[in-house]
Design a protein around this motif. Structure first.
Motif, PDB file in Angstrom:
ATOM      1  N   ARG A  66       9.347  97.996  42.472  1.00 34.65           N
ATOM      2  CA  ARG A  66       9.866  96.752  43.038  1.00 34.65           C
ATOM      3  C   ARG A  66      10.541  95.935  41.947  1.00 34.65           C
ATOM      4  O   ARG A  66      10.159  96.010  40.789  1.00 34.65           O
ATOM      5  N   THR A  67      11.523  95.159  42.337  1.00 37.66           N
ATOM      6  CA  THR A  67      12.166  94.239  41.409  1.00 37.66           C
ATOM      7  C   THR A  67      11.332  92.962  41.312  1.00 37.66           C
ATOM      8  O   THR A  67      10.410  92.743  42.087  1.00 37.66           O
ATOM      9  N   LEU A  97      10.941  86.635  37.882  1.00 38.28           N
ATOM     10  CA  LEU A  97      11.049  86.834  36.434  1.00 38.28           C
ATOM     11  C   LEU A  97      12.507  86.793  35.998  1.00 38.28           C
ATOM     12  O   LEU A  97      12.831  86.212  34.946  1.00 38.28           O
ATOM     13  N   ASP A  98      13.395  87.378  36.775  1.00 35.57           N
ATOM     14  CA  ASP A  98      14.821  87.346  36.436  1.00 35.57           C
ATOM     15  C   ASP A  98      15.330  85.908  36.353  1.00 35.57           C
ATOM     16  O   ASP A  98      16.110  85.566  35.452  1.00 35.57           O
ATOM     17  N   ALA A  99      14.880  85.063  37.274  1.00 37.94           N
ATOM     18  CA  ALA A  99      15.303  83.659  37.248  1.00 37.94           C
ATOM     19  C   ALA A  99      14.756  82.948  36.013  1.00 37.94           C
ATOM     20  O   ALA A  99      15.462  82.133  35.396  1.00 37.94           O
ATOM     21  N   MET A 127      10.441  86.736  25.583  1.00 39.77           N
ATOM     22  CA  MET A 127       9.584  87.907  25.383  1.00 39.77           C
ATOM     23  C   MET A 127       8.684  88.082  26.605  1.00 39.77           C
ATOM     24  O   MET A 127       7.921  87.192  26.974  1.00 39.77           O
ATOM     25  N   THR A 128       8.787  89.243  27.217  1.00 37.55           N
ATOM     26  CA  THR A 128       7.939  89.555  28.367  1.00 37.55           C
ATOM     27  C   THR A 128       6.670  90.262  27.900  1.00 37.55           C
ATOM     28  O   THR A 128       6.555  90.674  26.743  1.00 37.55           O
ATOM     29  N   LEU A 129       5.742  90.426  28.809  1.00 31.45           N
ATOM     30  CA  LEU A 129       4.502  91.132  28.493  1.00 31.45           C
ATOM     31  C   LEU A 129       4.787  92.559  28.044  1.00 31.45           C
ATOM     32  O   LEU A 129       4.186  93.042  27.080  1.00 31.45           O
ATOM     33  N   GLY A 154       6.855 101.605  38.174  1.00 22.80           N
ATOM     34  CA  GLY A 154       8.047 100.776  38.223  1.00 22.80           C
ATOM     35  C   GLY A 154       7.889  99.497  39.019  1.00 22.80           C
ATOM     36  O   GLY A 154       8.879  98.951  39.524  1.00 22.80           O
ATOM     37  N   ASP A 155       6.649  98.988  39.116  1.00 21.80           N
ATOM     38  CA  ASP A 155       6.416  97.735  39.834  1.00 21.80           C
ATOM     39  C   ASP A 155       6.646  96.568  38.864  1.00 21.80           C
ATOM     40  O   ASP A 155       5.738  96.137  38.154  1.00 21.80           O
ATOM     41  N   LEU A 156       7.859  96.032  38.856  1.00 22.12           N
ATOM     42  CA  LEU A 156       8.220  94.987  37.900  1.00 22.12           C
ATOM     43  C   LEU A 156       7.560  93.652  38.203  1.00 22.12           C
ATOM     44  O   LEU A 156       7.601  92.745  37.364  1.00 22.12           O
ATOM     45  N   THR A 157       6.927  93.510  39.358  1.00 22.18           N
ATOM     46  CA  THR A 157       6.227  92.260  39.647  1.00 22.18           C
ATOM     47  C   THR A 157       5.001  92.092  38.760  1.00 22.18           C
ATOM     48  O   THR A 157       4.435  90.999  38.677  1.00 22.18           O
ATOM     49  N   GLN A 158       4.576  93.156  38.076  1.00 23.57           N
ATOM     50  CA  GLN A 158       3.447  93.058  37.155  1.00 23.57           C
ATOM     51  C   GLN A 158       3.857  92.494  35.801  1.00 23.57           C
ATOM     52  O   GLN A 158       2.991  92.133  34.998  1.00 23.57           O
TER      53      GLN A 158
END
Length: 389
Positions: free
Chosen positions: A69-70, A74-76, A190-192, A231-235
């Motif tokens: 999932r996208t 986080l993109d915002a 910086m992301t996790l 690929g679950d980007l919500t994490q």
């Protein structure tokens, strides 16, 4: 029948009767598990729920499917990210066409050495305009303020501000990573996932599924398995100053396989998980000579696994806090039923127990009685020799 034979028959018969009620070794029999403790009225059978492993039960007990999932939120955040200056940062301020203000300490020193150190109160000193409060501001805001105040001394000052050293804000990565420690928060978000990579990646014994992000004293559970394997980007998360990312060891990711299997042992659940059939295969399968193929059980501590199954327990009816365990029974008399086992996912601290067949339990009793029977035979033979003598 002489006296010695009568004595032997009576003793063996009494021992066999006792053996029928006291069978050595462990066994799980659902209709007979109503034994009470000596000191209280605790009844195990009333504290467990028993479910035959059918397709519907397996479906209800499954964790939600993890899909790619996208992450628009986080993109915002990344798009609107800005760095706010804090105490300890060093600013590099350039006034074009005015080298005396730009590098007053000399041209042979680095930006971090000759820059403007932000003091504990969030201020810096700059020539002509004096004290400038920069703490909590962006470089754009600082540039505009310095240009406005320098305009009283310099005509149309051209000002540029950037950060020469980021020292005020840090995030922390601890636990099972190759290089745990602090990581600076900079003007590059910086992301996790970025932080894990900068920490050298996950160590061998890392628990991928139960990573925690602590922010302002509040913990968030994060699955790196879902993020990195599915690929679950919500994490993923944008890290902020003071965040703590902790990757625990996988010591708790274990199940116990016991009973009539070929090699009883403790198994570690790997990053992809473990099914019931995988667990049985890892211990060499059931003991075909002594196991009861209808009695393959998974004993699950309800309280320990309540958090994992919080969304599914309503379907299986074990939300009651008085319940001790859920027991799932798989009948593999027909080996094709092992296909169901490939769909049943084990949870940490599950106990896989294969009970013994009735004939195996009878053999235990006989083996226990053999020393007694042998002793009576020797006693009888001795009595006969004395009589003949």
């Amino acid at each position: 029948m002489d006296f010695s034979k009568k004595l032997l028959f009576t003793a063996v018969a009494s021992l066999l009767l006792a053996g029928c009620t006291v069978v050595p070794g462990s066994h799980l029999s659902l209709p007979d598990n109503k034994q009470q403790a000596d000191n209280d009225a605790f009844n195990v059978s009333e504290q467990v729920n028993v479910y035959p492993l059918t397709p519907s039960v397996i479906y209800q007990s499954k964790r939600p499917e993890v899909t790619a999932r996208t992450n628009p939120a986080l993109d915002a955040e990344l798009t609107g990210y800005e760095y706010y200056i804090g105490p300890g940062d060093i600013l590099n301020i350039t006034i074009w066409d005015h080298p005396e203000l730009t590098i007053p300490a000399g041209s042979y020193r680095s930006s971090s050495e000759s820059g403007n150190w932000v003091h504990a109160d969030g201020s810096i000193f700059y020539p002509y305009i004096g004290i400038v409060q920069v703490g909590g501001k962006t470089v754009t805001q600082i540039r505009d303020e310095i240009a406005r105040r320098l305009a009283a001394f310099i005509e149309s000052p051209q000002v540029d501000v950037n950060v020469a050293a980021f020292r005020s804000q840090k995030a922390y990565v601890t636990g099972e990573v190759n290089t745990p420690g602090q990581q600076a928060i900079t003007n590059v978000p910086m992301t996790l996932l970025d932080a894990i990579n900068k920490a050298g990646g996950l160590a061998k014994d890392a628990d991928w599924r139960n990573v925690t992000l602590t922010r302002n004293g509040v913990e968030q559970d994060i699955s790196l398995y879902a993020l990195m394997q599915r690929g679950d980007l919500t994490q993923n998360r944008l890290l902020r100053p003071g965040d703590i990312v902790h990757v625990p060891r996988n010591d708790a990711q274990k199940v116990f396989v016991m009973g009539e299997v070929n090699a009883p042992q403790l198994l570690k659940i790997d990053r992809a998980g473990m099914t019931l059939t995988e667990a049985l295969s890892s211990v060499g399968g059931i003991n075909e000579l002594e196991a009861d193929a209808t009695g393959v059980f998974v004993i699950r501590n309800v309280r320990k696994n309540n958090k994992v199954h919080q969304g599914n327990k309503a379907n299986l009816g074990s939300a009651d806090n008085t319940q001790l365990a859920d027991i799932y029974q798989l009948n593999i008399k027909d080996a094709a039923a092992l296909v169901l086992g490939t769909e049943f996912e084990l949870e940490p601290y599950d106990v896989v127990y294969v009970t013994s067949a009735p004939i195996a339990r009878w053999n235990r009793v006989v083996r226990q009685l053999l020393p007694t029977i042998t002793g009576f035979n020797q006693l009888t033979e001795g009595a006969v020799r004395v009589r003949d003598w």
